[in-house]
Scaffold this motif. Structure first.
Motif, short mmCIF file in Angstrom:
data_model
loop_
_atom_site.label_atom_id
_atom_site.label_comp_id
_atom_site.label_asym_id
_atom_site.label_seq_id
_atom_site.Cartn_x
_atom_site.Cartn_y
_atom_site.Cartn_z
N ALA A 1 0.83 -1.21 0.00
CA ALA A 1 0.00 0.00 0.00
C ALA A 1 0.86 1.25 0.00
O ALA A 1 0.54 2.25 -0.67
N LYS A 2 1.95 1.16 0.77
CA LYS A 2 2.86 2.30 0.82
C LYS A 2 3.47 2.58 -0.54
O LYS A 2 3.55 3.74 -0.99
N LYS A 3 3.91 1.49 -1.19
CA LYS A 3 4.51 1.65 -2.52
C LYS A 3 3.48 2.18 -3.51
O LYS A 3 3.79 3.06 -4.35
N GLN A 4 2.27 1.62 -3.44
CA GLN A 4 1.23 2.11 -4.33
C GLN A 4 0.94 3.58 -4.08
O GLN A 4 0.73 4.36 -5.02
N LYS A 5 0.95 3.95 -2.80
CA LYS A 5 0.70 5.35 -2.47
C LYS A 5 1.81 6.24 -3.01
O LYS A 5 1.55 7.31 -3.58
N GLU A 6 3.07 5.75 -2.81
CA GLU A 6 4.20 6.54 -3.32
C GLU A 6 4.14 6.65 -4.83
O GLU A 6 4.39 7.73 -5.41
N ALA A 7 3.82 5.53 -5.50
CA ALA A 7 3.72 5.56 -6.96
C ALA A 7 2.61 6.51 -7.41
O ALA A 7 2.76 7.27 -8.38
N ALA A 8 1.49 6.44 -6.70
CA ALA A 8 0.38 7.34 -7.05
C ALA A 8 0.77 8.79 -6.84
O ALA A 8 0.46 9.66 -7.67
N GLU A 9 1.45 9.03 -5.69
CA GLU A 9 1.89 10.40 -5.43
C GLU A 9 2.88 10.88 -6.49
O GLU A 9 2.84 12.03 -6.94
N GLU A 10 3.78 9.97 -6.88
CA GLU A 10 4.77 10.34 -7.90
C GLU A 10 4.08 10.62 -9.23
O GLU A 10 4.42 11.58 -9.95
N GLU A 11 3.10 9.78 -9.57
CA GLU A 11 2.35 9.99 -10.82
C GLU A 11 1.60 11.32 -10.79
O GLU A 11 1.59 12.08 -11.76
N VAL A 12 0.99 11.55 -9.66
CA VAL A 12 0.27 12.83 -9.51
C VAL A 12 1.24 14.00 -9.63
O VAL A 12 0.97 15.01 -10.28
N SER A 13 2.41 13.84 -9.01
CA SER A 13 3.41 14.91 -9.06
C SER A 13 3.89 15.16 -10.49
O SER A 13 4.05 16.30 -10.93
N LEU A 14 4.11 14.07 -11.24
CA LEU A 14 4.56 14.19 -12.62
C LEU A 14 3.49 14.87 -13.47
O LEU A 14 3.80 15.76 -14.29
N GLU A 15 2.27 14.47 -13.31
CA GLU A 15 1.19 15.10 -14.06
C GLU A 15 1.08 16.59 -13.73
O GLU A 15 0.84 17.44 -14.59
N THR A 16 1.27 16.82 -12.43
CA THR A 16 1.21 18.23 -12.00
C THR A 16 2.32 19.04 -12.67
O THR A 16 2.10 20.17 -13.14
N LYS A 17 3.52 18.43 -12.69
CA LYS A 17 4.65 19.12 -13.33
C LYS A 17 4.37 19.37 -14.81
O LYS A 17 4.62 20.46 -15.34
N ASN A 18 3.90 18.32 -15.45
CA ASN A 18 3.61 18.47 -16.89
C ASN A 18 2.57 19.55 -17.12
O ASN A 18 2.66 20.37 -18.07
N THR A 19 1.58 19.55 -16.25
CA THR A 19 0.53 20.59 -16.39
C THR A 19 1.11 21.98 -16.19
O THR A 19 0.80 22.93 -16.94
#
Length: 826
Positions: A768-786
Motif C-alpha cells: 500500500a505504501k509503494k502504491q501510495k508513493e507511486a500514485a503520489e509520484e504519478e500525480v506529481s509528474l502530471e502536475t509538473k507536466n501541467t
C-alpha cells in the motif's frame, strides 16, 4: 535407642574334591577320561554371607547366631585316570550298570552310556564327600543329593553340578538349614533359612546371590520379628519391626538397618479391656537415624497429644500440646519443655495447676486455651467439647446444661466404654495390647448400626456437623481419622442435640433430654449388633481391610467438587453408578436396577419401584460395603472355579518332583514357614510333602463358605475393579495429556496464525505504501507536466511576434594591412 550389631560367624571351608572324568574313553589300563570341567562356583549353605545389623529399642540386644562355616563347595569333576572298571561294555565303551575305580580313591557306581556316566549313580570322593543322583554325560544334572563328610547334606535340583532350582540344605555340625531356590550354586529367589535347631531364629523371603534382597520376614531368637524390605542383608525400605520383648512396634521407612524417614512407633501398654485410657503410646512422623526428628505427632496413653517439631527425640520448636483433660497449649517448645513454663513437665501438669498459672493467658502467637474451668462430673481426665452447642443456649442456662449432660453421660459411661472398645477393634488383627483407637470408618459403622442415618441427617451431613471450622475440607470424610473416647462422647452429644432438639424444645435442659432420648432409642437397643458387609464377621473384615487403601484412592478419584456449600468433594449414588458403568462392570449379572437395590439396602426409605433419589451422598463406608455386595452378585460360580483351578496349578508348581528313589520328597509352599512344619511332620513320621498336603486339605474343609466368599471378593477387586480403575486412570491421564498437547498445539497455531497475519499485514502495508508513493509520484509528474504546459502557454503569450522590416545596420569597415609591413607595437 542404641545400635547393636549382630554378625553371623564366618569360617571358610573350601575342600577341593577330585571327581570322575567327563567323556568317553577306550579301554586301557589305566584308562584316561577326557575332562569336561564344571565351573567351581562356591555355594553358601550354612548361613547368610554378610552380617546383620539390628537396631533394638532401649538397648534390647539380639543374641548373635552361632559361628558356622559359610561356604560348602560342590565338588569339581576333572580329568582323572580309571584304575579299574567292573561292568558291561559295548564296543569297548562302558555301558549299562557298572563300577569305576579312579586313582586317588574316588569311586563311581551307577549307570553308563557310551562311555559316559549317564543316568542314576553315586559318586564318592576319597575324603568321604558323596553325590547321589542323576548324571547327564558325566555332569551332575536334574536332581540329586550331596553329602559332605561333616554330615551336611543338600537335596534338590542340580544343573551343571551346581545347586540350581529348588533344594534343601542342612548343616551337619551347626543347627542351620535352608529350603528354597538356588541359582548357580547360590541362594537366589524365595527361600527360608533357619539359624537354630529350635527354628526360633529364621529368615524367609527373597534372596539375590546369597544376600537378603527384596521382601522378607526375619524372626529373631528373642521372638522379635521384622517384616518388610531388605537390601544387602539389612532392613532397607518400608517394613515393620515388632520388639515383643520390649512391647514396641515400628512401621515405616528404614535406611540400612535404621529407622529413617516417615514412620509410626508404638509402645504397647498392657491393660484390662475396659481400662480408663483405651490407647497405647504412639508417635507418627519423621525419623532421622533412629530418632524422632522433624515433624511428628505423639499420642500418649493418657489421651494427651503433642503435634509439632522434634529434635533428637525431644519436643523442640513450634508445637501444640493437648492435655488429657482437653486443655491446649500452642507455642514454642525447647528441650521437651514449654518455653513460657519451663518448670512444668508436660506429662505431669494437671488442670488445676495449669488454670492457676495461665488461664486465659496470651503471649503473642503462643496461647493456652482452656475449654472449661469448672470441675467435671466425669473426672479431670475427660472434658466434653460442647462449647459450640452451649453458645446456642441462653447464657444463664449453660452451667446447668453442662452439669446435667455430664450426669447423663456418667449414668451410661460403662456401656459407652464397652461400645467404644467393641467398635474400635472391628477389622483389626490381634494386638499385643488389648486396646484400639476408633477410626471414623468404625464410627460410621456404629452410627449405621444404631440407625442414626434414618433421621433427617445423612452420614455425610453428620461429618460436617462434627468436623468443626478448623478441619480441612479434604479430611472431613476421611476414614482414617481417629477418635479418642472423649471425642466419641462429645460427638454423641452433638448428634443427639441436632436430631432430637425439635422434639424437646421448651423442655430444659435440652442437652440432657436429647442425650437420654438418643441412648434409649438408638444406642442401647441396637449397638454392637453388626450390620452391613464389611464388619459382619471378624475374619472376613480382616481380609477385606487389605483392599481399603486402594478403594479410598478410587473413592477420592471419583468424588466431585461441590459448586455450592458444602464445598468439600463427595460422591453421590449417581456417580457411583456411573463409575461402575465406566468400568464396564454393569451387565448381565450386576444390572443397574440390582445396583440401585444394593445402594438403598441399608439406608432409609428413599427408593420405590418407580423412582429413586440418586442424589444422596455416600460416605466411604457405604462405598466399600456397596462394592462388597456387588462382588457377591457379579462373581459367578464359574469364575470362582476358574480361579481355584489357576491357584491349584500355581500351587503344584511349587512341588518338587523327580527325586532319586529313597530320598525324602519335599514340598515348598511359600505360605508356610519351616518352623510350622518341620516339628509336626517329624512327630507324625510324615514327609514334608505329606504333611503340607494334609494341612492344605484340612484348611480347605474348615470354612468352605468363607473360602467361597474370599474368592468372590478377591476376583472382583483384584481381577475386575482395580484393573478397570487403572485402565480408566491411564485413559484419563492420556486424555489429559492429549488435551494439554492439543492446547499447546492450538497455542502454537494461534501464535503461527498471528505471525502469518502480522507478515501479511506488513506486506500489505508495504504494498500500500509503494502504491501510495507511486500514485503520489504519478500525480506529481502530471502536475509538473501541467505546470510546464501552462508556463509554455503563458510564455508564448508574453513574447511579442517578430517585425516584418528590420533597420539596416552598416557593416564594420575592414582595414587591410599591406603585405610585408610590420605591425607597430603598442
Amino acid at each position: 535407642m542404641a545400635k547393636d550389631k549382630k554378625k553371623d560367624g564366618k569360617k571358610s571351608e573350601k575342600p577341593v574334591h577330585p571327581a570322575p572324568a567327563h567323556g568317553a574313553a577306550a579301554e586301557s589300563s589305566p584308562t584316561k577320561l577326557t575332562a569336561l570341567r564344571s565351573s567351581a562356583r562356591e555355594a553358601e549353605g550354612a548361613q547368610a554371607s554378610a552380617a546383620e545389623s539390628d537396631k533394638e529399642p532401649e538397648k534390647a540386644e539380639e543374641p548373635p547366631a552361632q559361628d558356622v562355616p559359610p561356604y560348602y563347595e560342590e565338588p569339581i569333576l576333572t580329568q582323572l585316570v580309571v584304575k579299574r572298571y567292573e561292568g558291561d561294555k559295548v564296543r569297548r565303551l562302558y555301558e549299562g550298570e557298572g563300577v569305576a575305580f579312579f586313582e586317588g580313591g574316588n569311586i563311581y557306581k551307577g549307570m553308563f552310556s557310551e562311555g559316559h556316566m549317564h543316568g542314576q549313580g553315586t559318586y564318592t570322593w576319597a575324603d568321604g564327600v558323596k553325590y547321589e543322583g542323576t548324571f547327564v554325560k558325566n555332569v551332575q544334572m536334574v536332581n540329586g543329593c550331596y553329602t559332605w563328610n561333616d554330615g551336611s547334606i543338600y537335596e534338590g535340583s542340580i544343573k551343571n553340578g551346581l545347586r540350581h532350582g529348588f533344594g534343601f540344605f542342612r548343616s551337619g555340625i551347626h543347627p542351620v538349614s535352608y529350603i528354597g531356590y538356588w541359582y548357580e550354586g547360590k541362594r537366589h529367589g524365595k527361600g527360608t533359612i533357619y539359624y537354630d535347631q529350635e527354628h526360633m531364629s529364621w529368615y524367609s523371603g527373597d534372596w539375590v546371590d546369597n544376600v537378603k534382597e527384596g521382601w522378607g520376614i526375619r524372626c529373631y531368637k528373642s521372638g522379635n520379628i521384622y517384616e518388610g524390605h531388605w537390601e544387602k542383608n539389612v532392613r532397607h525400605g518400608r517394613g515393620r519391626m515388632r520388639w515383643l520383648t520390649a512391647d514396641q512396634e515400628y512401621v515405616g521407612q528404614w535406611v540400612y538397618g535404621v529407622q529413617h524417614g516417615y514412620g509410626t512407633h508404638i509402645w504397647f501398654l498392657k491393660r484390662m479391656p475396659a481400662s480408663q485410657y483405651p490407647l497405647r503410646n504412639k508417635y507418627v512422623g519423621d525419623f532421622v537415624s533412629g530418632e524422632r526428628h522433624g515433624r511428628g505427632k505423639f499420642i500418649y496413653a493418657s489421651g494427651a497429644v503433642y503435634d509439632g517439631q522434634w529434635v533428637h527425640n525431644k519436643k523442640h520448636g513450634k508445637g501444640k500440646f493437648v492435655f488429657k483433660n482437653g486443655n491446649i497449649y500452642e507455642g514454642e517448645f525447647r528441650d521437651d519443655k514449654m518455653v513460657e513454663y519451663p518448670a512444668f513437665q508436660l506429662d505431669a501438669v494437671s488442670a488445676p495447676k495449669l488454670n492457676a498459672i495461665c488461664s486465659g493467658s496470651c503471649f503473642g502467637s503462643e496461647t493456652i486455651r482452656i475449654i472449661g474451668n469448672s470441675p467435671s462430673a466425669l473426672g479431670s481426665d475427660i472434658e466434653l467439647d460442647i462449647s459450640s452447642l452451649l453458645n446456642l443456649l441462653p447464657r444463664q442456662e449453660r452451667q446447668e446444661e453442662v452439669k446435667q449432660v455430664e450426669f447423663a453421660v456418667l449414668r451410661h459411661i460403662t456401656k459407652l466404654r464397652r461400645i467404644y472398645t467393641f467398635y474400635s477393634s472391628l477389622g483389626c488383627d490381634d494386638s499385643p495390647d488389648n486396646t484400639f483407637l476408633m477410626t471414623r470408618l468404625q464410627f460410621w459403622r456404629f452410627l449405621k448400626d444404631c440407625c442414626f442415618h434414618h433421621s433427617s441427617l445423612t452420614l455425610a451431613e453428620m461429618d460436617r456437623i462434627l468436623s468443626g471450622d478448623k478441619t480441612p475440607l479434604e479430611e472431613i470424610h476421611s476414614p482414617y481419622e481417629t477418635l479418642l473416647f472423649r471425642t466419641f462422647l462429645s460427638h454423641l452429644i452433638h448428634l443427639s442435640f441436632h436430631i432430637y432438639l425439635e422434639e424437646h424444645k421448651g423442655k430444659s435442659p435440652y442437652l440432657h433430654q436429647c442425650f437420654i432420648e438418643m441412648m434409649s432409642r438408638n444406642v442401647i437397643p441396637t449397638a454392637c449388633h453388626i450390620q452391613g458387609f464389611l464388619f459382619s464377621e471378624q475374619h472376613r473384615a480382616v481380609f477385606a481391610m487389605r483392599y481399603i487403601d486402594k478403594c479410598w484412592e478410587i473413592y477420592r478419584a471419583f468424588c466431585r467438587q461441590n459448586t455450592r456449600p458444602p464445598f468439600e468433594p463427595t460422591m453421590k449414588m449417581r456417580q457411583f453408578l456411573w463409575m461402575l458403568n465406566d468400568f464396564k462392570l454393569i451387565g448381565k449379572q450386576l444390572t443397574a436396577s440390582r445396583l440401585v437395590e444394593i445402594l438403598f439396602k441399608d439406608g432409609p426409605s428413599l427408593h420405590d419401584s418407580s423412582s429413586s433419589n440418586l442424589e444422596q451422598e455416600l460416605v466411604f463406608l457405604e462405598f466399600v460395603e456397596a462394592l462388597l455386595h456387588c462382588a457377591l452378585v457379579y462373581v459367578t460360580s464359574g469364575m470362582v472355579k476358574e480361579q481355584v483351578d489357576r491357584d491349584n496349578q500355581k500351587r503344584s508348581n511349587f512341588r518338587m518332583e523327580g527325586f532319586s528313589e529313597g530320598t525324602t520328597n519335599e514340598t515348598f509352599y511359600m505360605q508356610y514357614s519351616l518352623s510350622q512344619v518341620l516339628g509336626p511332620c517329624e512327630d507324625r513320621g510324615q514327609s514334608l510333602q505329606e504333611f503340607l498336603m494334609d494341612e492344605l486339605e484340612a484348611q480347605t474343609g474348615k470354612d468352605k463358605e468363607f473360602d467361597w466368599w474370599m474368592y468372590q471378593v478377591q476376583i472382583f477387586f483384584t481381577d475386575k475393579l482395580f484393573p478397570a480403575y487403572q485402565h480408566e486412570k491411564a485413559l484419563k491421564a492420556k486424555i489429559k495429556e492429549n488435551r494439554i498437547r492439543n492446547a499447546e498445539l492450538a497455542e502454537l497455531r494461534r501464535r503461527k496464525d498471528e505471525e502469518i497475519a502480522k507478515l501479511i499485514a506488513e506486506r500489505e502495508a508495504e504494498v500500500a505504501k509503494k502504491q501510495k508513493e507511486a500514485a503520489e509520484e504519478e500525480v506529481s509528474l502530471e502536475t509538473k507536466n501541467t505546470v510546464f504546459k501552462e508556463l509554455e502557454e503563458l510564455g508564448a503569450q508574453l513574447v511579442p511576434p517578430p517585425k516584418e522590416e528590420a533597420s539596416a545596420v552598416p557593416a564594420p569597415a575592414v582595414t587591410k594591412v599591406p603585405t610585408g609591413t610590420k605591425r607597430r607595437r603598442k
